[in-house]
Design an enzyme around this catalytic site. Sequence first.
Site, PDB file in Angstrom:
ATOM      1  N   LYS A 175      93.678 -58.618  32.436  1.00 26.87           N
ATOM      2  CA  LYS A 175      92.772 -57.215  33.266  1.00 26.87           C
ATOM      3  C   LYS A 175      92.194 -56.431  32.165  1.00 26.87           C
ATOM      4  O   LYS A 175      91.310 -55.438  32.509  1.00 26.87           O
ATOM      5  CB  LYS A 175      93.205 -56.803  34.283  1.00 26.87           C
ATOM      6  CG  LYS A 175      94.857 -56.414  34.239  1.00 26.87           C
ATOM      7  CD  LYS A 175      95.154 -55.987  35.639  1.00 26.87           C
ATOM      8  CE  LYS A 175      97.011 -55.380  35.424  1.00 26.87           C
ATOM      9  NZ  LYS A 175      97.480 -54.991  36.819  1.00 26.87           N
ATOM     10  N   LYS A 224     103.232 -55.380  21.896  1.00 23.13           N
ATOM     11  CA  LYS A 224     102.429 -54.297  22.059  1.00 23.13           C
ATOM     12  C   LYS A 224     102.024 -53.252  21.135  1.00 23.13           C
ATOM     13  O   LYS A 224     101.065 -52.779  21.130  1.00 23.13           O
ATOM     14  CB  LYS A 224     102.763 -53.521  23.466  1.00 23.13           C
ATOM     15  CG  LYS A 224     102.783 -54.368  24.935  1.00 23.13           C
ATOM     16  CD  LYS A 224     103.113 -53.699  26.074  1.00 23.13           C
ATOM     17  CE  LYS A 224     102.807 -54.484  27.128  1.00 23.13           C
ATOM     18  NZ  LYS A 224     103.319 -53.726  28.507  1.00 23.13           N
ATOM     19  N   LYS A 243      95.661 -65.729  27.121  1.00 25.68           N
ATOM     20  CA  LYS A 243      96.005 -65.294  28.398  1.00 25.68           C
ATOM     21  C   LYS A 243      94.772 -64.789  29.165  1.00 25.68           C
ATOM     22  O   LYS A 243      94.242 -63.738  28.445  1.00 25.68           O
ATOM     23  CB  LYS A 243      97.241 -64.762  28.817  1.00 25.68           C
ATOM     24  CG  LYS A 243      98.466 -65.647  28.837  1.00 25.68           C
ATOM     25  CD  LYS A 243      99.680 -64.685  29.039  1.00 25.68           C
ATOM     26  CE  LYS A 243      99.763 -64.381  30.435  1.00 25.68           C
ATOM     27  NZ  LYS A 243     101.058 -63.659  30.736  1.00 25.68           N
TER      28      LYS A 243
END
Length: 331
Positions: free
Chosen positions: A197, A111, A194
Amino acid sequence: MQRIFSGIQPTGVPQLGNYLGAIRNWVRLQNDHECIFSLVDMHAITMFQDPATLREQTRAQTAVLLASGIDPKAHILFNQSQVSAHARLGWIFTCVVRLGWLNRMTQFKDKAGKDRENHSAGLYTYPALMAADILAYKATRVPVGDDQRQHLELANDIAQKFNHDYGTDFFPQIEAVIPPVSARVMSLRDGTKKMSKSDPSEQSRIEMTDDADAIALKLRRARTDPEPLPSEIAGLEGRAEARNLVGIYAALAGLSAEEVLARHGGEGFGPFKAALTEVVVDTVAPIAAETRRLLADTAHLDAMLRDGARRAAALADPIVAEAEALVGFIR
């Protein structure tokens, strides 16, 4: 009956990958577990969130969970920040966890990337809070996907070190609950990534609030290749987008990929996408309609979350108070 804890971040609109990877499994787990489900809004702010948007998305996520079949009366559903036990135990665990353990956490590296010095300390230490989320309830089982296995192992390490340091066997071992094999749902625009959202393109995902028209449009636009569908699995090799669409169909229809190809092998993607749209709409459209109905009464959703938080606190507060006493805090 064993106690399960599971949390989901209330950021973005839940999409089909969230449903197949987590939410559908949560609904099944209610049959034979005592379930505690949380909208982990404290984890969400490890990355900056607009306050109004966070409130809106917490309610939307709650509505999707309810529409999908989560029972807030038989089980517990709440947002994390309403139960102070999470933060209290999270701080104790932050003082138990070793820096070397946190340095091995691959998700922070993924991240933060090369810009790690500019990320919040919360993003680095949040595995300690995740351990607290689970152990504040002495939950013994946690449903996990591949990306959370390492954090669950760390939670067990923290529990064991706490027990060792304070000469107790207070916190239990946590067992991973591996969900039934389901599709790894990938982006409709890039079959190597993947479905997410947080993807900037709404065309990359089926959101659990999409109506039938939106679903049909997104699937028509989904990236494919010029070859027809193969009749056998080996024919999907090197065809990421085709494999993804077949996997989605299989997961929603309760079939194996082999069975899907036996039905649709040799077809072009036009007819197959039409069949896939029907399967996706059958699952998503009713959930989306119920979600919209629930979101029309946000006061009811807020009251339900408050009730869940009250019941969650009744379980967690005595456990965390005992942990605080073991540490030496005067209560």
